[in-house]
Design a protein around this motif. Structure first.
Motif, short mmCIF file in Angstrom:
data_model
loop_
_atom_site.label_atom_id
_atom_site.label_comp_id
_atom_site.label_asym_id
_atom_site.label_seq_id
_atom_site.Cartn_x
_atom_site.Cartn_y
_atom_site.Cartn_z
N GLU A 180 0.82 -1.22 0.00
CA GLU A 180 0.00 0.00 0.00
C GLU A 180 0.85 1.27 0.00
N ASP A 224 -11.08 -2.34 1.17
CA ASP A 224 -10.71 -3.71 1.54
C ASP A 224 -11.94 -4.62 1.43
N ARG A 226 -11.55 -8.02 1.26
CA ARG A 226 -11.13 -9.36 1.68
C ARG A 226 -12.13 -9.92 2.70
N ARG A 260 -8.89 -4.31 -2.64
CA ARG A 260 -8.16 -5.50 -2.20
C ARG A 260 -9.13 -6.67 -2.15
N GLY A 266 -6.00 -8.02 -6.55
CA GLY A 266 -6.75 -6.78 -6.35
C GLY A 266 -7.06 -6.13 -7.68
#
Length: 604
Positions: A180, A224, A226, A260, A266
């Motif tokens: 990142e 995010d 995930r 992500r 990603g």
């Protein structure tokens, strides 16, 4: 070339290339012990043997550092290897946009070229002869601020739209394992370096104004996903929301979002308002993100090239050029271009929310054939070949022989005092071209397209200047159809052993790039691009105007005409007068020469 004597073909070719234009340099040298002579002692041309292209002559490796560097650049951009010094750039699939990228990458290696030199010297052997190494043109450096005049394409958009804030270009890219901090800094450095990404637009009583903003608020956003249920659906929802989030006055006009999906997978979503971005600019942006990320990954300091001429320098140049006598002299020829119409199935509102599309995807084999063999056989560019199929398909559909089409050029016209090869912004030239066919012959069609397009494209800049920047504006030509060939979009990503960030384009949908209620300027937009080794042609149309069956039929007409060109069934598609730009003959006289040669070849 037939040669009596000793020597090496590569040496002869290099020596001749230093003295003659590219199209006069022989591709094959036939060595002979003695020339056959006539009874009068002249060379008996009829007795000369057919030239034989040996394998050694077909491929020639680099002999100088400059040639080696140019081969590396060509192989990277054209996606093929090996490339020899006598291979033709345009017959390998090169185009005007790729020529700008060649200039840009060569510049970084200390080799100075101009785009027009690639058109005059289409092989590395001849191009290397004209390459220079003196100091390049340098633009405004540092972080720019202050007002920037508008260029014609920007004025065209702002004058005709009721939804100025939502008119975007975007890219969704596959990203593997990424850090990142490095990605965040890469985005920050790109926004700081490319001043157009910090542009702002303010409405005033006298019209819109644009200016560079010195401060940067554009930062990488991280989403995010995930462990989330249906992560790709969430991605598509967020990108659609982002499409409507840009604001010309308040900003941002550029956004970067990293989604992500897992530890090793990603997506990087890049979004820019069209007023600050075009197709060439995307190539620059992607290359810089990748390069900076790899520098950070290798623990090296961030190094970017000196800036080329700024968007402001280009806009100020155009503002002065628009009122020149040279531009005024082009007015009459543009006044000869007339509006044409196409059939409609319905008469509803032509809005963005009514847009549908049909698509044609050529196979890898068909694309390779078109990019190399068809271009060589017809002496035509890929754009000219696609336009020929389009004009003929319109002719079959409408029953008319004359059609005016809005074409888009990259707009980065070469000027001695300016270098735009690494400048980000919206440079596009939008200009009308009227094609007049006399018959349904494909041979005649490709000749008409070549001659017409080459005449008009040279003057594309003047149309925009007369229409949008001249104090006595030229009346705009309204065209029902637009065509845009985006060229070859080479895969993103570098060759660093340390890191490779960008792994190619992703397939998820990313929402509407334009406001749903915006009125479209054309009934049909045709966009063609070469991506991952395949040509994709897309017809965008309004279902309020045309039925899908109509568009499918038009696509079939186009595909049929294109297949005939690719297969070589049509034999009469040879050279035309405009294939000899260095001749001192008028087009009319050059055509007489070609007709004479054609008669001689038939024994008449």
């Amino acid at each position: 070339a037939y040669v009596q004597g000793k020597g090496e073909p590569a040496v002869w070719q290099r020596d001749i290339a230093a003295k003659l234009p590219d199209y006069m340099v022989p591709a094959v040298f036939q060595v002979m012990e003695a020339f056959p002579l006539t009874a009068n002692g002249k060379i008996d041309r009829k007795a000369l043997p057919e030239p034989v292209e040996t394998r050694k002559q077909a491929y020639a490796a680099a002999e100088t550092d400059t040639e080696a560097t140019l081969i590396e650049i060509w192989e990277s951009l054209l996606g093929r290897s090996p490339i020899g010094i006598h291979d033709n750039f345009f017959q390998l699939g090169g185009d005007s946009i790729l020529s700008i990228q060649v200039v840009s990458r060569a510049r970084e290696k200390g080799i100075l070229l101009k785009p027009k030199q690639l058109f005059a010297h289409q092989t590395i052997a001849t191009l290397a002869q004209v390459a220079q190494t003196e100091a390049p043109v340098v633009g405004e450096q540092g972080i720019l601020s202050g007002e920037v005049p508008f260029v014609p394409i920007q004025k065209w958009f702002l004058e005709q739209t009721e939804h100025p804030h939502h008119f975007n270009q975007s890219m969704l890219l596959k990203v593997g394992e990424a850090k990142e901090a490095w990605l965040r800094q890469a985005i920050r450095e790109v926004v700081k370096y490319h001043d157009a990404l910090r542009m702002r637009f303010v409405p005033t009583e006298t019209g819109w104004k644009q200016y560079y903003r010195a401060e940067s608020e554009e930062e990488l956003e991280v989403v995010d996903l995930r462990g989330k249920d249906h992560p790709l659906a969430l991605l598509e929802k967020r990108t659609e929301e982002a499409q409507a989030s840009l604001h010309l006055s308040e900003g941002p006009v550029f956004r970067a979002i990293w989604f992500r999906l897992s530890e090793g997978e990603g997506r990087l979503f890049l979004l820019a308002h069209h007023l600050v971005m075009d197709g060439v600019s995307w190539r620059i942006i992607l290359e810089d993100i990748e390069t900076i990320y790899q520098q950070l990954a290798a623990n090296k300091p961030v190094q970017v090239p000196q800036k080329t001429s700024s968007y402001r320098q280009w806009a100020e140049y155009l503002r002065k050029f628009a009122t020149s006598k040279e531009i005024e002299n082009k007015r009459e020829q543009w006044q000869q271009v007339k509006d044409t119409v196409i059939p409609q199935d319905q008469f509803g509102r032509n809005t963005e929310d009514s847009v549908e599309h049909v698509q044609l995807l050529l196979t890898t084999s068909e694309t390779e054939q078109l990019l190399s063999k068809t271009t060589a056989r017809t002496h035509a560019t890929v754009e000219e070949i696609l336009l020929t199929a389009l004009v003929q398909s319109l002719q079959k559909w409408t029953g008319e022989n004359t059609h005016t089409i809005h074409l888009e050029g990259h707009g980065r016209e070469e000027q001695e005092e300016l270098d735009l090869s690494r400048t980000v912004g919206w440079f596009t030239s939008l200009y009308p071209v009227m094609f007049r066919l006399q018959s349904t012959s494909m041979g005649e069609a490709i000749q008409v397209v070549k001659e017409t397009l080459r005449d008009r494209s040279k003057e594309a800049l003047s149309y925009g200047l007369l229409t949008h920047l001249h104090p006595s504006p030229l009346k705009r030509v309204e065209a029902a159809v637009s065509f845009n060939y985006l060229g070859q979009f080479t895969p993103v990503g570098g060759k660093s052993e340390v890191s490779q960030l960008l792994e190619g384009t992703a397939t998820e949908t990313t929402g509407r790039t334009s406001a749903p209620g915006a009125v479209r300027p054309h009934f049909i937009d045709i966009v063609a691009v070469v991506n991952e080794g395949k040509i994709r042609i897309t017809w965008l149309y309004s279902q309020n105007i045309h039925n899908k069956t109509t568009m499918e039929l038009l696509k079939q007409h186009f595909h049929s005409k294109l297949q005939n060109l690719i297969s070589g069934k049509e034999k009469n598609v040879g050279i035309t007068a405009s294939d000899f730009p260095e001749s001192n003959l008028s087009k009319k006289d050059m055509q007489k020469v070609l007709q004479l040669l054609q008669k001689k070849s038939k024994g008449r």
